[in-house]
Design a protein around this motif. Structure first.
Motif, PDB file in Angstrom:
ATOM      1  N   LEU A  56       0.834  -1.200   0.000  1.00  9.90           N
ATOM      2  CA  LEU A  56       0.000   0.000   0.000  1.00  9.90           C
ATOM      3  C   LEU A  56       0.868   1.249   0.000  1.00  9.90           C
ATOM      4  O   LEU A  56       0.595   2.211  -0.722  1.00  9.90           O
ATOM      5  CB  LEU A  56      -0.934  -0.010   1.211  1.00  9.90           C
ATOM      6  CG  LEU A  56      -1.855   1.207   1.344  1.00  9.90           C
ATOM      7  CD1 LEU A  56      -2.695   1.388   0.094  1.00  9.90           C
ATOM      8  CD2 LEU A  56      -2.746   1.087   2.565  1.00  9.90           C
ATOM      9  N   ALA A  97       3.698   5.566  -5.595  1.00 10.60           N
ATOM     10  CA  ALA A  97       3.624   5.586  -7.071  1.00 10.60           C
ATOM     11  C   ALA A  97       2.510   6.501  -7.539  1.00 10.60           C
ATOM     12  O   ALA A  97       2.657   7.234  -8.531  1.00 10.60           O
ATOM     13  CB  ALA A  97       3.410   4.171  -7.591  1.00 10.60           C
ATOM     14  N   ALA A  98       1.391   6.478  -6.829  1.00 15.23           N
ATOM     15  CA  ALA A  98       0.264   7.331  -7.225  1.00 15.23           C
ATOM     16  C   ALA A  98       0.616   8.802  -7.056  1.00 15.23           C
ATOM     17  O   ALA A  98       0.246   9.640  -7.881  1.00 15.23           O
ATOM     18  CB  ALA A  98      -0.963   6.983  -6.391  1.00 15.23           C
ATOM     19  N   ARG A  99       1.350   9.124  -5.990  1.00 14.44           N
ATOM     20  CA  ARG A  99       1.716  10.530  -5.773  1.00 14.44           C
ATOM     21  C   ARG A  99       2.738  11.005  -6.795  1.00 14.44           C
ATOM     22  O   ARG A  99       2.785  12.187  -7.144  1.00 14.44           O
ATOM     23  CB  ARG A  99       2.293  10.714  -4.359  1.00 14.44           C
ATOM     24  CG  ARG A  99       1.259  10.579  -3.277  1.00 14.44           C
ATOM     25  CD  ARG A  99       1.860  10.840  -1.906  1.00 14.44           C
ATOM     26  NE  ARG A  99       1.062  10.199  -0.875  1.00 14.44           N
ATOM     27  CZ  ARG A  99       1.495   9.258  -0.062  1.00 14.44           C
ATOM     28  NH1 ARG A  99       2.751   8.834  -0.147  1.00 14.44           N
ATOM     29  NH2 ARG A  99       0.705   8.725   0.835  1.00 14.44           N
ATOM     30  N   GLU A 100       3.559  10.078  -7.262  1.00 13.91           N
ATOM     31  CA  GLU A 100       4.585  10.478  -8.242  1.00 13.91           C
ATOM     32  C   GLU A 100       4.029  10.604  -9.653  1.00 13.91           C
ATOM     33  O   GLU A 100       4.720  11.104 -10.534  1.00 13.91           O
ATOM     34  CB  GLU A 100       5.721   9.444  -8.252  1.00 13.91           C
ATOM     35  CG  GLU A 100       6.574   9.501  -7.000  1.00 13.91           C
ATOM     36  CD  GLU A 100       7.530   8.331  -6.918  1.00 13.91           C
ATOM     37  OE1 GLU A 100       7.459   7.447  -7.805  1.00 13.91           O
ATOM     38  OE2 GLU A 100       8.335   8.287  -5.979  1.00 13.91           O
ATOM     39  N   ALA A 101       2.813  10.141  -9.854  1.00 12.69           N
ATOM     40  CA  ALA A 101       2.262  10.119 -11.222  1.00 12.69           C
ATOM     41  C   ALA A 101       1.656  11.463 -11.593  1.00 12.69           C
ATOM     42  O   ALA A 101       0.511  11.542 -12.048  1.00 12.69           O
ATOM     43  CB  ALA A 101       1.229   9.005 -11.342  1.00 12.69           C
ATOM     44  N   LEU A 102       2.428  12.516 -11.427  1.00 18.51           N
ATOM     45  CA  LEU A 102       1.934  13.843 -11.822  1.00 18.51           C
ATOM     46  C   LEU A 102       1.860  13.930 -13.341  1.00 18.51           C
ATOM     47  O   LEU A 102       2.536  13.185 -14.050  1.00 18.51           O
ATOM     48  CB  LEU A 102       2.883  14.927 -11.293  1.00 18.51           C
ATOM     49  CG  LEU A 102       2.842  15.191  -9.796  1.00 18.51           C
ATOM     50  CD1 LEU A 102       4.039  16.013  -9.374  1.00 18.51           C
ATOM     51  CD2 LEU A 102       1.562  15.909  -9.411  1.00 18.51           C
ATOM     52  N   GLY A 103       1.040  14.835 -13.818  1.00 14.62           N
ATOM     53  CA  GLY A 103       0.929  15.012 -15.260  1.00 14.62           C
ATOM     54  C   GLY A 103       2.249  15.450 -15.866  1.00 14.62           C
ATOM     55  O   GLY A 103       2.940  16.312 -15.321  1.00 14.62           O
ATOM     56  N   GLN A 104       2.608  14.840 -16.974  1.00 14.82           N
ATOM     57  CA  GLN A 104       3.866  15.153 -17.640  1.00 14.82           C
ATOM     58  C   GLN A 104       3.686  16.363 -18.564  1.00 14.82           C
ATOM     59  O   GLN A 104       2.560  16.667 -18.983  1.00 14.82           O
ATOM     60  CB  GLN A 104       4.325  13.941 -18.448  1.00 14.82           C
ATOM     61  CG  GLN A 104       4.575  12.715 -17.593  1.00 14.82           C
ATOM     62  CD  GLN A 104       5.646  12.949 -16.542  1.00 14.82           C
ATOM     63  OE1 GLN A 104       6.768  13.340 -16.860  1.00 14.82           O
ATOM     64  NE2 GLN A 104       5.300  12.749 -15.276  1.00 14.82           N
ATOM     65  N   LEU A 127       3.835   1.457  -1.190  1.00 14.96           N
ATOM     66  CA  LEU A 127       4.423   1.523  -2.529  1.00 14.96           C
ATOM     67  C   LEU A 127       3.426   2.092  -3.535  1.00 14.96           C
ATOM     68  O   LEU A 127       3.759   2.954  -4.363  1.00 14.96           O
ATOM     69  CB  LEU A 127       4.856   0.117  -2.951  1.00 14.96           C
ATOM     70  CG  LEU A 127       5.785  -0.009  -4.155  1.00 14.96           C
ATOM     71  CD1 LEU A 127       7.098   0.713  -3.888  1.00 14.96           C
ATOM     72  CD2 LEU A 127       6.042  -1.483  -4.447  1.00 14.96           C
ATOM     73  N   ALA A 128       2.193   1.629  -3.433  1.00 13.31           N
ATOM     74  CA  ALA A 128       1.161   2.091  -4.371  1.00 13.31           C
ATOM     75  C   ALA A 128       0.876   3.570  -4.162  1.00 13.31           C
ATOM     76  O   ALA A 128       0.740   4.327  -5.138  1.00 13.31           O
ATOM     77  CB  ALA A 128      -0.113   1.275  -4.176  1.00 13.31           C
ATOM     78  N   LEU A 129       0.796   3.986  -2.913  1.00  6.34           N
ATOM     79  CA  LEU A 129       0.509   5.398  -2.655  1.00  6.34           C
ATOM     80  C   LEU A 129       1.650   6.284  -3.142  1.00  6.34           C
ATOM     81  O   LEU A 129       1.421   7.363  -3.703  1.00  6.34           O
ATOM     82  CB  LEU A 129       0.264   5.618  -1.164  1.00  6.34           C
ATOM     83  CG  LEU A 129      -1.030   5.016  -0.607  1.00  6.34           C
ATOM     84  CD1 LEU A 129      -1.111   5.218   0.896  1.00  6.34           C
ATOM     85  CD2 LEU A 129      -2.252   5.616  -1.290  1.00  6.34           C
TER      86      LEU A 129
END
Lengths: 191, 308
Positions: free
Chosen positions: B11, B17-24, B13-15
């Protein structure tokens, strides 16, 4: 406190222009919040292939409503509130059309960052599955709090409900996600 | 944010990854272009009728196909079952039905049903305001739909759009949903008669819907097939060198060239774009891009390139 709404309801002085250049404000808002809008929409159940269109819907709503923004909440909670409403609208339409919003499990749930490690991709896919099993209102609270780092008070402002409601939803969502994620078998899968 | 210590590793790790997935940046630029296009055309919600469904281009395409089918059916050389038309039958038909020349002489740019169906009321609870009336691309159709509201949205797909109306007067008259079959036959007779004398020249007038469809298709192709997008943009430049969406075309062309690795051309076009549209939102991003040295640009191209 009671004088605040009264002051806002009074017409502004004639000499002071009211938002002379709304487009400039909108540009700044777009630049500041576009990365976050694009981050939150997939977690709110928007398919990666639809994120662009739904993000445009969000900013279109911002563009149209900017002049009516009264500053009663922060700009951040206002934009997130629009995200929530647009995403829920999207999910409702998809539900009516009997569409399945999650990708196949073998695919990464978010193809925008291909360099992400396999473990992270799998974890994110598992999180998306867990989020999918939440109710819409619990999902909104969980995403805004756990990923977007909004406080409970900010979430209450964004969603237009009481902070006690937000607390209740957060605890229920958190417990559910932890339970589902703890049961995922992939954690021993060579990560 | 509260994070209890007993949270599972996956969890966390998933959180993360989700926080790092900002719009490029490429993604943000893509959204910005689409947004500017929609604002320019009257804020038409693309995903209003379904998730990710760009409904109005499909309606335009369906309308074009419908108009094309009608054109095919009414075209003299492609309609073998039609009886031999003599001047007498043509004259009788003309006398028994309204003069089609009246409708053919007024090639109205109208797509009332398609336009009204693509903007259903209440598509989004957060977008309540009406589109601005100053948008050039949507205003003719909007004016038409105000004058003649279409009660049934289901008729939208069967109503030809003006995409093909510029080809012949027959297709032009098809934009009126109330045209009777008698009038169509009358038109066939007249068209046949006139075509025996001289072929009808193809009118070359500006068609906002077609222009819009070219840009929209190029925008979609840019994600996966930038070469195809570039071809569409070249077609747009040839048809509408100073069209309503020329700025959008120029911005997309730069992106397509960058995606194809044509960096010198892209930089040249970027300089021209900034000179032509200094107040554009894209101009700032392009200025930043131009400020980078060429080596850095080449290195950063794959990241900036639109992702499929």
């Amino acid at each position: 406190m009671s004088a605040e709404p009264l002051r806002k309801s009074l017409p502004p002085p004639a000499a002071a222009p009211v938002r002379p250049e709304p487009r400039a404000d909108f540009d700044a808002i777009f630049e500041q919040y576009a990365p976050y809008v694009l981050r939150v929409l997939p977690r709110l159940g928007v398919r990666p292939s639809d994120v662009d269109d739904v993000a445009q819907d969000v900013f279109l709503a911002v563009y149209r409503s900017l002049e009516r923004f009264e500053g009663r909440s922060s700009l951040k909670t206002w934009v997130y509130g629009i995200c929530i409403r647009v995403a829920m609208n999207y999910r409702d339409r998809a539900h009516r059309r009997h569409e399945r919003l999650i990708d196949a499990p073998s695919e990464p749930s978010d193809a925008r960052t291909p360099a992400r490690s396999l473990a992270s991709q799998r974890a994110l896919a598992a999180l998306d599955r867990a989020l999918e099993s939440l109710s819409a209102v619990q999902r909104n609270v969980f995403v805004l709090h756990a990923i977007e780092d909004l406080s409970i008070v900010e979430i209450a402002q964004a969603l237009g409900c009481s902070k006690f409601t937000v607390y209740a939803r957060w605890y229920a969502a958190d417990a559910h996600v932890r339970k589902v994620m703890g049961e995922r078998p992939w954690q021993d899968d060579g990560t | 944010m509260t994070q209890p210590s007993d949270s599972p590793v996956e969890l966390e790790l998933a959180l993360r990854a989700a926080r790092e997935a900002l719009g490029q940046p490429a993604e943000i630029a893509r959204v910005r272009r689409g947004l500017d296009l929609r604002i320019a055309q009257g804020s038409m919600p693309l995903s209003a009728a379904g998730p990710g469904a760009a409904v109005w281009p499909k309606l335009v395409l369906l309308g074009a196909l419908g108009a094309g089918g009608l054109l095919y059916a009414t075209w003299p050389s492609a309609a073998p079952p039609q009886p031999a038309v003599t001047p007498r039958t043509a004259a009788v038909a003309t006398a028994s039905a309204p003069d089609p020349r009246a409708s053919a002489a007024q090639p109205t740019v109208s797509a009332p049903a398609a336009t009204s169906a693509s903007t259903p009321a209440g598509t989004s609870a957060s977008t309540p305001t009406a589109p601005s009336a100053s948008t050039p691309a949507a205003s003719p159709a909007a004016a038409q739909s105000r004058e003649r509201p279409t009660p049934r949205a289901a008729g939208a797909t069967a109503t030809p759009t003006p995409t093909a109306t510029a080809s012949t007067p027959a297709a032009t008259s098809a934009s009126a949903p109330a045209a009777s079959s008698a009038a169509a036959q009358n038109l066939v007779a007249r068209t046949t008669e006139e075509n025996r004398v001289a072929p009808v020249p193809t009118p070359t007038r500006h068609d906002p819907e077609l222009e819009l469809s070219l840009i929209s298709r190029a925008q979609k192709e840019l994600r996966t097939r930038p070469a195809q997008a570039l071809a569409l943009l070249s077609e747009h430049a040839a048809r509408y060198p100073s069209g309503l969406l020329a700025q959008e075309r120029d911005a997309l062309r730069i992106d397509a060239e960058r995606a194809l690795g044509h960096v010198p051309e892209a930089r040249e076009h970027a300089r021209r774009f900034i000179a032509d549209y200094p107040r554009s939102p894209q101009a700032r991003a392009l200025s930043r891009w131009l400020a980078q040295p060429m080596a850095a640009v080449h290195k950063s191209e794959p990241e900036d390139r639109p992702t499929p």
